[in-house]
Write a protein that holds these residues in place. Sequence first.
Motif, PDB file in Angstrom:
ATOM      1  N   LEU A  53       2.283  -5.666  -9.554  1.00  0.00           N
ATOM      2  CA  LEU A  53       1.287  -4.630  -9.319  1.00  0.00           C
ATOM      3  C   LEU A  53       1.018  -3.920 -10.639  1.00  0.00           C
ATOM      4  CD1 LEU A  53       2.711  -4.971  -6.458  1.00  0.00           C
ATOM      5  CD2 LEU A  53       1.793  -2.737  -6.000  1.00  0.00           C
ATOM      6  N   THR A  54      -0.230  -3.846 -11.002  1.00  0.00           N
ATOM      7  CA  THR A  54      -0.620  -3.104 -12.195  1.00  0.00           C
ATOM      8  C   THR A  54      -1.672  -2.096 -11.790  1.00  0.00           C
ATOM      9  OG1 THR A  54      -2.345  -4.665 -12.814  1.00  0.00           O
ATOM     10  CG2 THR A  54      -0.169  -5.057 -13.729  1.00  0.00           C
ATOM     11  N   GLY A  55      -1.689  -0.987 -12.467  1.00  0.00           N
ATOM     12  CA  GLY A  55      -2.671   0.039 -12.171  1.00  0.00           C
ATOM     13  C   GLY A  55      -2.522   1.206 -13.112  1.00  0.00           C
ATOM     14  N   LEU A  56      -3.174   2.279 -12.753  1.00  0.00           N
ATOM     15  CA  LEU A  56      -3.090   3.510 -13.530  1.00  0.00           C
ATOM     16  C   LEU A  56      -2.385   4.568 -12.694  1.00  0.00           C
ATOM     17  CD1 LEU A  56      -6.690   3.724 -15.040  1.00  0.00           C
ATOM     18  CD2 LEU A  56      -4.604   2.933 -16.168  1.00  0.00           C
ATOM     19  N   THR A  57      -1.563   5.352 -13.343  1.00  0.00           N
ATOM     20  CA  THR A  57      -0.927   6.497 -12.707  1.00  0.00           C
ATOM     21  C   THR A  57      -1.155   7.692 -13.615  1.00  0.00           C
ATOM     22  OG1 THR A  57       1.086   7.293 -11.626  1.00  0.00           O
ATOM     23  CG2 THR A  57       1.376   6.091 -13.701  1.00  0.00           C
ATOM     24  N   GLU A 103      -6.844   1.984  -9.382  1.00  0.00           N
ATOM     25  CA  GLU A 103      -7.358   0.809 -10.098  1.00  0.00           C
ATOM     26  C   GLU A 103      -6.299  -0.300 -10.129  1.00  0.00           C
ATOM     27  OE1 GLU A 103      -9.429   1.700 -13.752  1.00  0.00           O
ATOM     28  OE2 GLU A 103      -9.845   3.740 -13.053  1.00  0.00           O
ATOM     29  N   ILE A 104      -5.936  -0.733  -8.950  1.00  0.00           N
ATOM     30  CA  ILE A 104      -4.813  -1.646  -8.719  1.00  0.00           C
ATOM     31  C   ILE A 104      -5.203  -3.110  -8.865  1.00  0.00           C
ATOM     32  CG2 ILE A 104      -3.065  -2.337  -7.020  1.00  0.00           C
ATOM     33  CD1 ILE A 104      -2.938   0.575  -7.926  1.00  0.00           C
ATOM     34  N   SER A 105      -4.266  -3.859  -9.393  1.00  0.00           N
ATOM     35  CA  SER A 105      -4.351  -5.314  -9.402  1.00  0.00           C
ATOM     36  C   SER A 105      -3.058  -5.832  -8.782  1.00  0.00           C
ATOM     37  CB  SER A 105      -4.427  -5.804 -10.844  1.00  0.00           C
ATOM     38  OG  SER A 105      -5.409  -6.735 -11.020  1.00  0.00           O
ATOM     39  N   ILE A 106      -3.164  -6.749  -7.824  1.00  0.00           N
ATOM     40  CA  ILE A 106      -1.990  -7.320  -7.169  1.00  0.00           C
ATOM     41  C   ILE A 106      -2.008  -8.825  -7.381  1.00  0.00           C
ATOM     42  CG2 ILE A 106      -0.766  -7.656  -4.987  1.00  0.00           C
ATOM     43  CD1 ILE A 106      -2.179  -5.144  -3.954  1.00  0.00           C
ATOM     44  N   VAL A 107      -0.904  -9.354  -7.897  1.00  0.00           N
ATOM     45  CA  VAL A 107      -0.791 -10.790  -8.143  1.00  0.00           C
ATOM     46  C   VAL A 107       0.491 -11.298  -7.498  1.00  0.00           C
ATOM     47  CG1 VAL A 107      -0.590 -12.587  -9.911  1.00  0.00           C
ATOM     48  CG2 VAL A 107      -2.021 -10.583 -10.330  1.00  0.00           C
ATOM     49  N   GLU A 108       0.358 -12.349  -6.720  1.00  0.00           N
ATOM     50  CA  GLU A 108       1.527 -12.984  -6.113  1.00  0.00           C
ATOM     51  C   GLU A 108       2.006 -14.100  -7.029  1.00  0.00           C
ATOM     52  OE1 GLU A 108       2.803 -15.115  -1.906  1.00  0.00           O
ATOM     53  OE2 GLU A 108       0.685 -14.850  -2.388  1.00  0.00           O
ATOM     54  N   GLY A 149      -2.018  19.211 -19.534  1.00  0.00           N
ATOM     55  CA  GLY A 149      -2.417  18.834 -18.177  1.00  0.00           C
ATOM     56  C   GLY A 149      -1.878  17.459 -17.831  1.00  0.00           C
ATOM     57  N   PHE A 150      -2.742  16.609 -17.317  1.00  0.00           N
ATOM     58  CA  PHE A 150      -2.343  15.262 -16.922  1.00  0.00           C
ATOM     59  C   PHE A 150      -3.177  14.238 -17.676  1.00  0.00           C
ATOM     60  CE2 PHE A 150      -1.250  17.889 -13.286  1.00  0.00           C
ATOM     61  CZ  PHE A 150       0.038  17.461 -13.008  1.00  0.00           C
ATOM     62  N   ILE A 151      -2.541  13.093 -17.964  1.00  0.00           N
ATOM     63  CA  ILE A 151      -3.276  11.967 -18.536  1.00  0.00           C
ATOM     64  C   ILE A 151      -3.020  10.752 -17.668  1.00  0.00           C
ATOM     65  CG2 ILE A 151      -3.251  12.836 -20.906  1.00  0.00           C
ATOM     66  CD1 ILE A 151      -0.955  10.853 -21.480  1.00  0.00           C
ATOM     67  N   ARG A 152      -3.964   9.831 -17.679  1.00  0.00           N
ATOM     68  CA  ARG A 152      -3.797   8.572 -16.940  1.00  0.00           C
ATOM     69  C   ARG A 152      -3.135   7.559 -17.862  1.00  0.00           C
ATOM     70  NH1 ARG A 152      -8.245   7.561 -12.766  1.00  0.00           N
ATOM     71  NH2 ARG A 152      -8.388   5.561 -13.789  1.00  0.00           N
ATOM     72  N   VAL A 153      -2.127   6.888 -17.345  1.00  0.00           N
ATOM     73  CA  VAL A 153      -1.390   5.909 -18.124  1.00  0.00           C
ATOM     74  C   VAL A 153      -1.254   4.620 -17.316  1.00  0.00           C
ATOM     75  CG1 VAL A 153      -0.087   7.590 -19.497  1.00  0.00           C
ATOM     76  CG2 VAL A 153       0.834   6.814 -17.318  1.00  0.00           C
ATOM     77  N   PRO A 154      -1.243   3.472 -17.982  1.00  0.00           N
ATOM     78  CA  PRO A 154      -1.045   2.207 -17.262  1.00  0.00           C
ATOM     79  C   PRO A 154       0.398   2.097 -16.753  1.00  0.00           C
ATOM     80  CG  PRO A 154      -1.379   1.818 -19.616  1.00  0.00           C
ATOM     81  CD  PRO A 154      -1.484   3.279 -19.393  1.00  0.00           C
ATOM     82  N   ALA A 155       0.544   1.433 -15.614  1.00  0.00           N
ATOM     83  CA  ALA A 155       1.864   1.215 -15.026  1.00  0.00           C
ATOM     84  C   ALA A 155       1.916  -0.198 -14.451  1.00  0.00           C
ATOM     85  CB  ALA A 155       2.144   2.242 -13.942  1.00  0.00           C
ATOM     86  N   ASP A 156       3.006  -0.877 -14.668  1.00  0.00           N
ATOM     87  CA  ASP A 156       3.223  -2.240 -14.165  1.00  0.00           C
ATOM     88  C   ASP A 156       4.532  -2.271 -13.384  1.00  0.00           C
ATOM     89  OD1 ASP A 156       0.978  -3.226 -15.627  1.00  0.00           O
ATOM     90  OD2 ASP A 156       2.223  -3.316 -17.416  1.00  0.00           O
ATOM     91  N   GLY A 193       0.818  -1.207   0.000  1.00  0.00           N
ATOM     92  CA  GLY A 193       0.000   0.000   0.000  1.00  0.00           C
ATOM     93  C   GLY A 193       0.852   1.257   0.000  1.00  0.00           C
ATOM     94  N   HIS A 194       1.941   1.239   0.754  1.00  0.00           N
ATOM     95  CA  HIS A 194       2.863   2.372   0.770  1.00  0.00           C
ATOM     96  C   HIS A 194       3.461   2.584  -0.624  1.00  0.00           C
ATOM     97  CE1 HIS A 194       5.800   5.166   2.445  1.00  0.00           C
ATOM     98  NE2 HIS A 194       6.702   4.532   1.734  1.00  0.00           N
ATOM     99  N   PHE A 195       3.873   1.487  -1.258  1.00  0.00           N
ATOM    100  CA  PHE A 195       4.428   1.563  -2.610  1.00  0.00           C
ATOM    101  C   PHE A 195       3.389   2.128  -3.584  1.00  0.00           C
ATOM    102  CE2 PHE A 195       5.204  -0.124  -6.820  1.00  0.00           C
ATOM    103  CZ  PHE A 195       6.545   0.174  -7.014  1.00  0.00           C
ATOM    104  N   ILE A 196       2.150   1.660  -3.474  1.00  0.00           N
ATOM    105  CA  ILE A 196       1.059   2.112  -4.357  1.00  0.00           C
ATOM    106  C   ILE A 196       0.833   3.612  -4.188  1.00  0.00           C
ATOM    107  CG2 ILE A 196      -1.452   1.971  -4.668  1.00  0.00           C
ATOM    108  CD1 ILE A 196      -1.084  -1.101  -4.062  1.00  0.00           C
ATOM    109  N   GLN A 197       0.829   4.092  -2.957  1.00  0.00           N
ATOM    110  CA  GLN A 197       0.658   5.526  -2.720  1.00  0.00           C
ATOM    111  C   GLN A 197       1.826   6.321  -3.275  1.00  0.00           C
ATOM    112  OE1 GLN A 197      -0.041   5.704   1.550  1.00  0.00           O
ATOM    113  NE2 GLN A 197      -2.127   6.379   1.111  1.00  0.00           N
ATOM    114  N   ARG A 198       3.024   5.813  -3.064  1.00  0.00           N
ATOM    115  CA  ARG A 198       4.223   6.512  -3.534  1.00  0.00           C
ATOM    116  C   ARG A 198       4.225   6.659  -5.061  1.00  0.00           C
ATOM    117  NH1 ARG A 198       9.281   3.436  -1.960  1.00  0.00           N
ATOM    118  NH2 ARG A 198       8.931   2.425  -3.942  1.00  0.00           N
ATOM    119  N   GLU A 199       3.699   5.647  -5.748  1.00  0.00           N
ATOM    120  CA  GLU A 199       3.653   5.668  -7.215  1.00  0.00           C
ATOM    121  C   GLU A 199       2.373   6.295  -7.755  1.00  0.00           C
ATOM    122  OE1 GLU A 199       6.193   4.903  -9.165  1.00  0.00           O
ATOM    123  OE2 GLU A 199       7.395   4.393  -7.397  1.00  0.00           O
ATOM    124  N   HIS A 200       1.485   6.748  -6.865  1.00  0.00           N
ATOM    125  CA  HIS A 200       0.214   7.391  -7.251  1.00  0.00           C
ATOM    126  C   HIS A 200      -0.629   6.478  -8.142  1.00  0.00           C
ATOM    127  CE1 HIS A 200       1.851  11.062  -5.573  1.00  0.00           C
ATOM    128  NE2 HIS A 200       2.933  10.884  -6.305  1.00  0.00           N
TER     129      HIS A 200
END
Length: 88
Positions: free
Chosen positions: A40-44, A28-33, A51-58, A18-25
């Motif tokens: 961790l996949t999500g949008l940042t 819409e997170i997916s966590i797989v062990e 301005g700003f756009i949302r982009v996928p991040a893995d 969760g700390h890592f997720i917050q740090r990376e902003h």
Amino acid sequence: MTGQGQRVDYPELLRALGHFIQREHLSEISIVEFDRGWVLTGLTFKSTAQGFIRVPADFVISHDEVRKLIKELQDLRQAEQQKRGWLG
């Protein structure tokens, strides 16, 4: 975290992730062990001229990286607790 004979402390693990997720902003997170760590996949967001756009991040985070993050967060919590003493 997982390994031969090692118990996974999921509350601490999820706190660290969760700390890592917050740090990376991330949102819409997916966590797989998997056997070597966590995916961790999500949008940042990314800054553009308009301005700003949302982009996928893995991210792939190894068990060792998670252990290190857990240790750092535990040390930080201990330091904060010591500051909150009777005189702090």
